[in-house]
Scaffold this motif. Structure first.
Motif, PDB file in Angstrom:
ATOM      1  N   TYR A 197     -13.222  64.352  47.611  1.00 40.42           N
ATOM      2  CA  TYR A 197     -11.838  64.810  47.435  1.00 40.42           C
ATOM      3  C   TYR A 197     -10.874  64.060  48.352  1.00 40.42           C
ATOM      4  N   PHE A 198     -11.331  63.630  49.518  1.00 37.94           N
ATOM      5  CA  PHE A 198     -10.473  62.804  50.365  1.00 37.94           C
ATOM      6  C   PHE A 198     -10.324  61.401  49.784  1.00 37.94           C
ATOM      7  N   CYS A 199     -11.359  60.913  49.096  1.00 38.73           N
ATOM      8  CA  CYS A 199     -11.225  59.642  48.369  1.00 38.73           C
ATOM      9  C   CYS A 199     -10.161  59.746  47.287  1.00 38.73           C
ATOM     10  N   GLU A 200     -10.202  60.833  46.541  1.00 45.11           N
ATOM     11  CA  GLU A 200      -9.203  61.056  45.496  1.00 45.11           C
ATOM     12  C   GLU A 200      -7.795  61.065  46.080  1.00 45.11           C
ATOM     13  N   ALA A 201      -7.641  61.694  47.233  1.00 44.31           N
ATOM     14  CA  ALA A 201      -6.323  61.764  47.873  1.00 44.31           C
ATOM     15  C   ALA A 201      -5.876  60.397  48.384  1.00 44.31           C
ATOM     16  N   LEU A 202      -6.813  59.635  48.966  1.00 46.60           N
ATOM     17  CA  LEU A 202      -6.471  58.288  49.432  1.00 46.60           C
ATOM     18  C   LEU A 202      -6.081  57.391  48.261  1.00 46.60           C
ATOM     19  N   ARG A 203      -6.810  57.484  47.158  1.00 49.55           N
ATOM     20  CA  ARG A 203      -6.467  56.686  45.981  1.00 49.55           C
ATOM     21  C   ARG A 203      -5.072  57.028  45.482  1.00 49.55           C
ATOM     22  N   GLU A 204      -4.734  58.305  45.500  1.00 47.40           N
ATOM     23  CA  GLU A 204      -3.390  58.731  45.092  1.00 47.40           C
ATOM     24  C   GLU A 204      -2.335  58.129  46.018  1.00 47.40           C
ATOM     25  N   ARG A 205      -2.598  58.148  47.313  1.00 45.02           N
ATOM     26  CA  ARG A 205      -1.629  57.602  48.264  1.00 45.02           C
ATOM     27  C   ARG A 205      -1.466  56.092  48.073  1.00 45.02           C
ATOM     28  N   ILE A 206      -2.566  55.390  47.873  1.00 41.76           N
ATOM     29  CA  ILE A 206      -2.501  53.950  47.642  1.00 41.76           C
ATOM     30  C   ILE A 206      -1.690  53.648  46.388  1.00 41.76           C
ATOM     31  N   ASP A 207      -1.963  54.378  45.312  1.00 44.86           N
ATOM     32  CA  ASP A 207      -1.240  54.148  44.058  1.00 44.86           C
ATOM     33  C   ASP A 207       0.250  54.423  44.218  1.00 44.86           C
ATOM     34  N   ARG A 208       0.595  55.386  45.004  1.00 49.51           N
ATOM     35  CA  ARG A 208       2.007  55.700  45.222  1.00 49.51           C
ATOM     36  C   ARG A 208       2.684  54.626  46.076  1.00 49.51           C
ATOM     37  N   GLU A 209       2.024  54.229  47.131  1.00 52.02           N
ATOM     38  CA  GLU A 209       2.651  53.281  48.054  1.00 52.02           C
ATOM     39  C   GLU A 209       2.695  51.864  47.496  1.00 52.02           C
ATOM     40  N   THR A 210       1.820  51.554  46.573  1.00 50.23           N
ATOM     41  CA  THR A 210       1.847  50.233  45.949  1.00 50.23           C
ATOM     42  C   THR A 210       2.655  50.213  44.664  1.00 50.23           C
ATOM     43  N   GLY A 211       3.214  51.347  44.273  1.00 55.48           N
ATOM     44  CA  GLY A 211       4.066  51.425  43.098  1.00 55.48           C
ATOM     45  C   GLY A 211       3.329  51.602  41.802  1.00 55.48           C
ATOM     46  N   ARG A 212       2.001  51.731  41.868  1.00 52.51           N
ATOM     47  CA  ARG A 212       1.243  51.948  40.631  1.00 52.51           C
ATOM     48  C   ARG A 212       1.501  53.323  40.036  1.00 52.51           C
ATOM     49  N   LEU A 213       1.927  54.235  40.880  1.00 53.07           N
ATOM     50  CA  LEU A 213       2.206  55.599  40.436  1.00 53.07           C
ATOM     51  C   LEU A 213       3.450  56.088  41.131  1.00 53.07           C
ATOM     52  N   LYS A 214       4.435  56.536  40.357  1.00 54.50           N
ATOM     53  CA  LYS A 214       5.665  57.056  40.943  1.00 54.50           C
ATOM     54  C   LYS A 214       5.398  58.384  41.610  1.00 54.50           C
ATOM     55  N   SER A 215       6.103  58.641  42.718  1.00 49.13           N
ATOM     56  CA  SER A 215       5.886  59.867  43.480  1.00 49.13           C
ATOM     57  C   SER A 215       6.203  61.105  42.674  1.00 49.13           C
ATOM     58  N   SER A 216       7.078  60.965  41.677  1.00 49.42           N
ATOM     59  CA  SER A 216       7.441  62.128  40.862  1.00 49.42           C
ATOM     60  C   SER A 216       6.533  62.302  39.662  1.00 49.42           C
TER      61      SER A 216
END
Length: 588
Positions: A260-279
């Motif tokens: 579950y911490f891997c899932e959270a880190l992947r989410e943070r990476i995707d957000r900070e690299t622009g792959r996923l918008k924060s909203s």
């Protein structure tokens, strides 16, 4: 008087220890119950699906009215849910046991967390984070009626080497060993290793195959989090791939928490690299709303894991102690849910001999789930009738806590008011103006006591890696408790982890700014905050401590629940890791 406590905004992110709109207001709806003899109202509770959870012997025998009444030793039966669910009561015979409380009274309260509060400055170098890893082991005292010498929990404390023979290492042990390996492998900070100090010594050399795999798994997770903190996202992603290979949401507690911490880190990476918008994705599930629903997984958690029962019985005893001589009692509950904890208070009050009760009033406060609270009031009213108790229940529903006013409570000058806040205030840390408004309003009410239960975490650091490490150890202990208490293949455990706890991890790790709602802080931060409103901490009675000890004995994992007195505050933990705090306060 209110001007005395008018300050600038309190910054919860700056207070650490060394470890790390105009809205429509709905009117109060109340019901009054006169003295009437009836059945215990069990059928009313059964309709909600929460019947048959509590042992009547346990409750009837354990609550202490004031400091003079003797405790009673119960026969432990099938103890159920202390918070949300039904309590079937049938008065059994009992035996007094004053010796138990006498022994508890000899316990010495140790001062801890005497660190100076200081501002935490973000840094790209994770030296402070390594310090948190080094100091992750924390000593606890078990409330077993004896005086036990324990280490204070401060950053100078190094946890002793774990026994790595036949005994299975706990999740915290694995996390600590992985932290040691991470420190040793940090070439940038090799010169600082001697000053940091290393826990466990040579324990890394004597691990089973599965334990070694767990250490390597957590080590890679920590390394990935470090790279995320340094914005080296490609390297972090490569490390995450290794973590995904060996973690699992159906494995042991180490594999699950890493997953579950891997899932959270992947989410943070995707957000900070622009792959996923924060909203693009909601990063928070309102647990207070979720816990109002009769979810079988939540029911199972309350039945099989001891934390909620310990906190509820101990907190209710603290209120009982402070209203021992009051004839008219009014309890304002900021998080009533299904209100079973009040049956404990009602039984204790109705049994008083020296000061008969004239009226018990309960007011539930909320911003949602009005119908659930009204159903709770109906069940409590039926329960009061069964005991011939004069009782009144009311709901104060507001769309925003900023709309909460003293006049909504219909306060009577002849009543003694107490306030209960169980895991309520932490939800407002992200909205400090709302929290400060609530505290000023409660100060104006001036209750005889305010009992506060909060998560004992340090998850509000502005430094990402620090926050990550603190959350990892906290949830590691939590997942370990689920494995020990519920078993590895328990379907309810899987739902709890994947539906509730994973969302909290996701919010702590991946969200920032207003989107980061889970901002748990520890008792030292709450002390600093409460002092702004003229609040002083009240000591918990030996009766309250006895409740904590007694409830724990009903569970097979009795030796894994750990207790510490941080000043006058009770800290509840799991195998040495702090999880919850319970404290009592008054306004001066």
């Amino acid at each position: 008087m209110s001007d005395l406590f008018s300050f600038g905004q309190f910054d919860f992110g700056e207070v650490t220890n060394n470890y790390s709109s105009s809205k429509d207001v709905l009117n109060e709806q109340g019901m009054n119950v006169g003295r009437h003899v009836n059945s215990y109202g069990k059928e009313d509770w059964e309709d909600s699906g929460f019947a048959g959870s509590f042992s009547s012997d346990y409750v009837e025998n354990t609550m202490v009215v004031g400091h003079q009444q003797n405790c009673q030793q119960p026969a432990f039966l099938d103890l159920g849910i202390p918070d949300d669910f039904y309590l079937d009561v049938a008065p059994p015979p009992f035996q007094s046991c004053p010796a138990e409380i006498t022994k508890l009274s000899t316990m010495q309260t140790e001062s801890s967390l005497q660190d100076n509060l200081q501002k935490e400055k973000p840094s790209t170098v994770p030296l402070a984070s390594l310090g948190i890893l080094r100091s992750s082991g924390r000593g606890f005292r078990r409330l077993n009626g004896e005086k036990i010498e324990v280490s204070r929990y401060d950053t100078a404390h190094i946890k002793p080497e774990p026994k790595v023979g036949p005994r299975k290492l706990s999740t915290e042990d694995i996390l600590c060993l992985a932290g040691q390996k991470f420190i040793q492998s940090s070439s940038k900070l090799v010169d600082d290793i001697g000053t940091l100090g290393l826990p466990f010594g040579s324990a890394l050399l004597d691990l089973s195959y599965d334990e070694a795999k767990g250490v390597e798994l957590v080590h890679n997770l920590l390394a990935s989090a470090e790279k995320v903190g340094q914005q080296q996202y490609d390297r972090a992603s490569k490390l995450l791939i290794q973590c995904y290979r060996f973690s699992s949401d159906t494995g042991n507690s180490v594999q699950r928490v890493v997953y579950y911490f891997c899932e959270a880190l992947r989410e943070r990476i995707d957000r900070e690299t622009g792959r996923l918008k924060s909203s693009g994705r909601k990063l928070f599930v309102d647990l207070n709303v979720a816990l109002m629903r009769p979810d079988p997984a939540i029911i199972a958690y309350h039945q099989e894991v001891p934390f909620c029962q310990i906190l509820q019985f101990t907190g209710m005893q603290a209120i009982i102690d402070h209203v021992a001589e009051a004839k008219r009692v009014h309890v304002i509950d900021l998080d009533i849910r299904y209100g079973v904890h009040f049956t404990v208070l009602m039984q204790a009050l109705v049994e008083r001999q020296k000061c008969p009760l004239e009226l018990l009033r309960i007011t539930a406060v909320g911003t949602n789930s009005r119908s659930t609270m009204e159903e709770t009031g109906e069940r409590l009213a039926s329960f009061a009738q069964s005991m011939n108790m004069s009782f009144s229940f009311g709901v104060v529903m507001v769309s925003d806590m900023l709309d909460l006013k003293e006049n909504l409570f219909g306060l009577d000058s002849e009543e003694t008011v107490a306030v209960r806040a169980s895991c309520t205030l932490m939800a407002m840390v992200a909205i400090p103006g709302q929290l400060e408004y609530l505290m000023r309003m409660i100060r104006n009410i001036n209750p005889c006591v305010m009992v506060v239960v909060e998560i004992e975490g340090n998850h509000n650091s502005p430094v990402f890696v620090n926050r990550f490490i603190e959350a990892l150890f906290f949830h590691g202990a939590l997942f370990d408790s689920l494995e020990d208490c519920m078993g590895q293949n328990n379907s309810n455990r899987k739902i709890l982890e994947s539906t509730y706890f994973s969302q909290e991890i996701l919010n702590i790790v991946a969200a920032e700014g207003e989107e980061r709602i889970s901002r748990h802080v520890n008792i030292s931060v709450w002390r600093a905050f409460f002092s702004r409103f003229g609040m002083v901490e009240e000591g918990l009675s030996t009766s309250s401590l006895y409740q904590a000890n007694l409830v724990t004995k009903n569970f097979a994992c009795v030796d894994s629940c750990t207790f510490d007195m941080d000043g006058k505050c009770l800290i509840l933990g799991w195998k040495g890791t702090p999880l919850y705090s319970l404290s009592a306060w008054k306004f001066v």
